[in-house]
Scaffold this active site. Structure first.
Site, PDB file in Angstrom:
ATOM      1  N   GLY A 307      12.311 -54.668 -71.937  1.00 26.70           N
ATOM      2  CA  GLY A 307      12.248 -56.108 -72.106  1.00 26.70           C
ATOM      3  C   GLY A 307      13.222 -56.538 -73.183  1.00 26.70           C
ATOM      4  O   GLY A 307      14.276 -55.926 -73.374  1.00 26.70           O
ATOM      5  N   GLU A 308      12.877 -57.612 -73.893  1.00 25.91           N
ATOM      6  CA  GLU A 308      13.639 -58.215 -74.986  1.00 25.91           C
ATOM      7  C   GLU A 308      15.099 -58.514 -74.627  1.00 25.91           C
ATOM      8  O   GLU A 308      15.965 -58.640 -75.486  1.00 25.91           O
ATOM      9  CB  GLU A 308      13.559 -57.386 -76.275  1.00 25.91           C
ATOM     10  CG  GLU A 308      14.192 -56.017 -76.279  1.00 25.91           C
ATOM     11  CD  GLU A 308      13.914 -55.221 -77.565  1.00 25.91           C
ATOM     12  OE1 GLU A 308      14.869 -54.646 -78.113  1.00 25.91           O
ATOM     13  OE2 GLU A 308      12.748 -55.168 -77.992  1.00 25.91           O
TER      14      GLU A 308
END
Length: 340
Positions: A307-308
Site C-alpha cells: 500500500g502507501e
C-alpha cells in the site's frame, strides 16, 4: 434509466462523471506518428510505446513530459478495525503517517529514487468512520465533501498523479466494496491485507459479509455503496481521479484499496478510468480479478502488498523511461539510419 435530479450532493458527482473530457486524439496520433519514425523496429519497445502514447494523449501534446510526478497518499481510520480484522492495531495508521512525514517509509525512498513529490493527506485520523457492519460510513453530504477534498491532490499541478493510501482496516472496506459491486461470496474478495490469517481472517470475512448484507437494497448505486461501505481515503481518491480527468492529468493507481475507488467510478461511467494506468498488481488475491474487470493491465507484478502508494510510485520509473525514449530518441532521418 437516468436518476431524477434531487438537488442532493451526489447529483453534482453524477453530472461530473457523465460529462468527462476525452483524450486529445490529435496528440495521440502525433505520438503514434513519432513512434513510427523512431530509430527502432516498430513495436520494439513494447509496452513502453503504449505508455508514452497514453501519456501524450491525456496531456494533450505529442511529446509528453513527466517533470512533476506526485504521489498523493490519503490516510483514514476505520471503525471496522475495532473488530480485529487486521493483525495491526488501529493506532498504526497515525504512526505510519508520522513515518511518511519523517521521510522514513518505503514510499519516501521510492519517490526519492524517481524524483517524485509526496503529499500526505490526513483525513480526520482522530475520528474513525463508523463501523460499516453497524452503520453507514458517511452521510451523502460528508461523502461528497470528502470527494471534493480529494480533488486538492491536483493543487500542485502535477503532470502525473499517483494515488496511494494508508488505513488499518481498509482492505476490509475495499473487499466490502468489491463484494457489493461484483457479488459472489465475501471470501472471494477478502485477502490477507497486512497479513491476516486464521481467526483474524475469519473475522474479516464475516465483517465484509455482514456489512454488505446491511447495505443490501442499495447496491445498484455505486455512490451509495461508497457512502454505506467506504472510507474517507477511498472517497477522496475517487475525487482525485475525477479531478485529474478534468485537468487532463494521467493517473497511476496503486493496489487493492486504490482500485476500489477506481471501480466505483467505473461503475458510474465505464469510461471514467480511461486516463488511468494500473501501476502494479498486488499480492492481494482478488486484485488481479478486479483489474481484469476494469480492463487495466498492470505495469508491474512484483508481489508487493504494502500500500502507501509504493507500487504506483515504483511505476513512475517505467513511465518516465517510456516518455524519455519517446521524446529523446532520434528518428531514422535524424540518425541517418535506413528505415525498413
Amino acid at each position: 434509466m437516468p436518476r431524477a435530479v434531487t438537488g442532493l450532493p451526489f447529483d453534482d458527482i453524477r453530472n461530473l462523471a457523465a460529462s468527462l473530457p476525452h483524450a486529445d486524439e490529435a496528440a495521440r496520433q502525433g505520438a503514434l506518428d513519432r513512434q513510427a519514425q523512431l530509430v527502432k523496429p516498430p513495436g520494439a519497445l513494447g509496452r513502453l510505446e503504449e505508455i508514452a502514447v497514453h501519456i501524450a494523449a491525456w496531456q494533450g501534446r505529442p511529446i509528453p513530459k513527466v517533470d512533476r510526478p506526485t504521489v498523493a497518499v490519503f490516510a483514514s481510520t476505520h471503525g471496522v478495525a475495532s473488530r480485529g480484522v487486521s493483525p495491526y492495531p488501529p493506532e498504526v495508521t497515525k504512526q505510519m503517517v508520522a513515518t511518511f512525514t519523517d521521510g522514513k517509509a518505503a514510499v519516501n525512498q521510492i519517490c526519492g529514487a524517481f524524483g517524485a513529490g509526496l503529499r500526505v493527506f490526513d483525513l480526520a485520523l482522530d475520528l474513525p468512520t463508523p463501523d460499516i457492519v453497524e452503520a453507514d460510513a458517511f452521510t451523502e453530504a460528508e461523502c461528497a465533501a470528502t470527494m471534493a477534498f480529494g480533488m486538492e491532490a491536483l493543487a500542485g499541478e502535477p503532470d502525473l498523479l499517483c494515488l496511494g493510501e494508508m488505513g488499518i482496516g481498509n482492505t476490509t472496506v475495499a473487499a466490502a466494496i468489491f463484494h457489493a459491486l461484483y457479488g459472489g461470496e465475501a471470501e472471494e474478495w477478502v485477502g490477507p491485507g497486512t497479513g491476516a490469517s486464521g481467526e483474524v481472517l475469519e473475522r474479516k470475512i464475516e465483517a465484509v459479509r455482514a456489512a454488505v448484507e446491511r447495505a443490501r437494497g442499495h447496491l445498484d448505486d455505486p455512490l451509495e455503496i461508497l457512502r454505506k461501505l467506504g472510507g474517507r481515503e477511498i472517497a477522496a481518491m475517487a475525487g482525485a481521479i475525477l479531478a485529474a480527468r478534468l485537468q487532463h492529468v494521467p493517473v497511476v493507481l496503486d493496489g487493492y484499496v486504490v482500485t476500489a475507488a477506481a471501480a466505483l467510478l467505473h461503475r458510474l461511467n465505464p469510461a471514467a478510468l480511461d486516463h488511468c494506468l494500473a501501476g502494479h498488481v498486488s499480492a492481494e488475491p482478488a486484485h488481479a480479478r478486479v483489474l481484469q474487470k476494469l480492463g487495466l493491465r498492470p505495469i508491474l507484478d512484483l508481489g508487493m502488498r504494502l500500500g502507501e502508494g509504493s507500487g504506483a510510485a515504483l511505476a513512475i520509473g517505467v513511465v518516465k523511461a517510456a516518455v524519455a525514449c519517446h521524446s529523446g530518441m532520434a528518428t531514422f532521418a535524424e540518425a541517418g539510419v535506413a528505415d525498413a
